[in-house]
Design a protein around this motif. Structure first.
Motif: not given
Length: 306
Positions: A202-229
């Motif tokens: 719950t505390d984003p301050e614990c997350d590592p950080a990077v800096a970008i000045s152009c382009g893009g950054l993406a993160t894909s996760s196998t835990t965020c959009r997950a469910w049971q089938r």
């Protein structure tokens, strides 16, 4: 973010949309551009709307169909991603994703589906789509369901950031879930971005950080959009080679690239590749941070250590 920057957040297209500007007085203009872009892309590309252009295209499969310039560009982006990743990112995964239970906006998804599982099968293949971009015409084979989720959201971030920067004359960051694009003049030290991989934290301050000045950054996760089938844990990323979710090697993969859509294509491909992702990302010189299911962090191609 830069302390002078203004920001706003709202829900859209099944995720959290955020826009940040270096000149807060231009925020209203920037937000209006973002909302316009998201509305237009949802109307063209959503597989969850019966009235979307892509849903109507499914009804005309098997014959040449005229499409809008916006959907033409969206399909071109998706087919380019498929080509660059050797089919690891494939827009013909629509039926496979639906069979896993992802058949509506994620906010409305049944997270504990009990319907019997459908046996997976390799997807039809992106090369079967015949797109004439100049004539805005496409032939979609019968039975093929498109899912542009691996590219459309990131492409929307790229488009909205570029348009908003042009309209406001200042630096702009657009974030759509894990997809971030920047345009215009960046803050002096770049855009500081937290790269989270533990969605229970719950505390984003614990997350590592990077800096970008152009382009893009993406993160894909196998835990965020997950469910049971049918009693099985599944998520939204499909391996086109099998039509099933890939072996769960990585919890998250983050990549920076010249555009957000290129970064997102790489993160999706890395999740699909599993143990082979490190070599693939290194070969393509894509700075990346990968977090394994047990929490171990790997960085490649110049991504800074945490």
């Amino acid at each position: 973010m830069n302390p002078r920057a203004g920001s706003r957040r709202f829900r859209a297209i099944g995720t959290t949309a955020e826009i940040v500007v270096t000149d807060p007085s231009r925020m209203d203009i920037a937000e209006r551009v973002l909302r316009e872009e998201l509305c237009a892309i949802d109307e063209a590309c959503s597989r969850f709307r019966a009235d979307s252009e892509i849903s109507r295209l499914h009804e005309r499969a098997g014959a040449a169909a005229g499409i809008s310039p916006l959907l033409t560009e969206a399909l071109s982006v998706a087919l380019r991603a498929a080509d660059l990743t050797g089919g690891l990112v494939d827009p013909t995964v629509g039926r496979a994703v639906r069979d896993l239970g992802y058949d509506r906006d994620f906010d409305r998804l049944d997270r504990d589906g009990t319907a019997p599982a459908v046996p997976p099968a390799p997807v039809p293949g992106w090369w079967r789509i015949r797109l004439d971009a100049e004539r805005h015409e496409v032939v979609l084979p019968r039975g093929v369901l498109l899912d542009l989720g691996a590219t459309a959201k990131a492409w929307a971030a790229d488009r909205a950031a570029a348009r908003a920067a042009d309209a406001t004359g200042c630096g702009v960051l657009v974030g759509l879930g894990g997809d971030i694009a920047v345009a215009g003049r960046s803050p002096r030290h770049g855009w500081g971005i937290s790269v989270g991989d533990d969605h229970a934290r719950t505390d984003p301050e614990c997350d590592p950080a990077v800096a970008i000045s152009c382009g893009g950054l993406a993160t894909s996760s196998t835990t965020c959009r997950a469910w049971q089938r049918a009693g099985r844990a599944v998520h939204h990323i499909v391996d086109p080679r099998t039509g099933d979710i890939p072996e769960r090697v990585w919890r998250t993969v983050s990549v920076t690239a010249a555009t957000c859509v290129d970064a997102n294509s790489a993160t999706t491909a890395a999740i699909v590749l599993g143990h082979q992702a490190i070599d693939w990302l290194t070969e393509h010189r894509l700075p990346a941070r990968l977090v394994s299911v047990d929490g171990r962090v790997r960085t490649v191609a110049g991504w800074p250590a945490d």
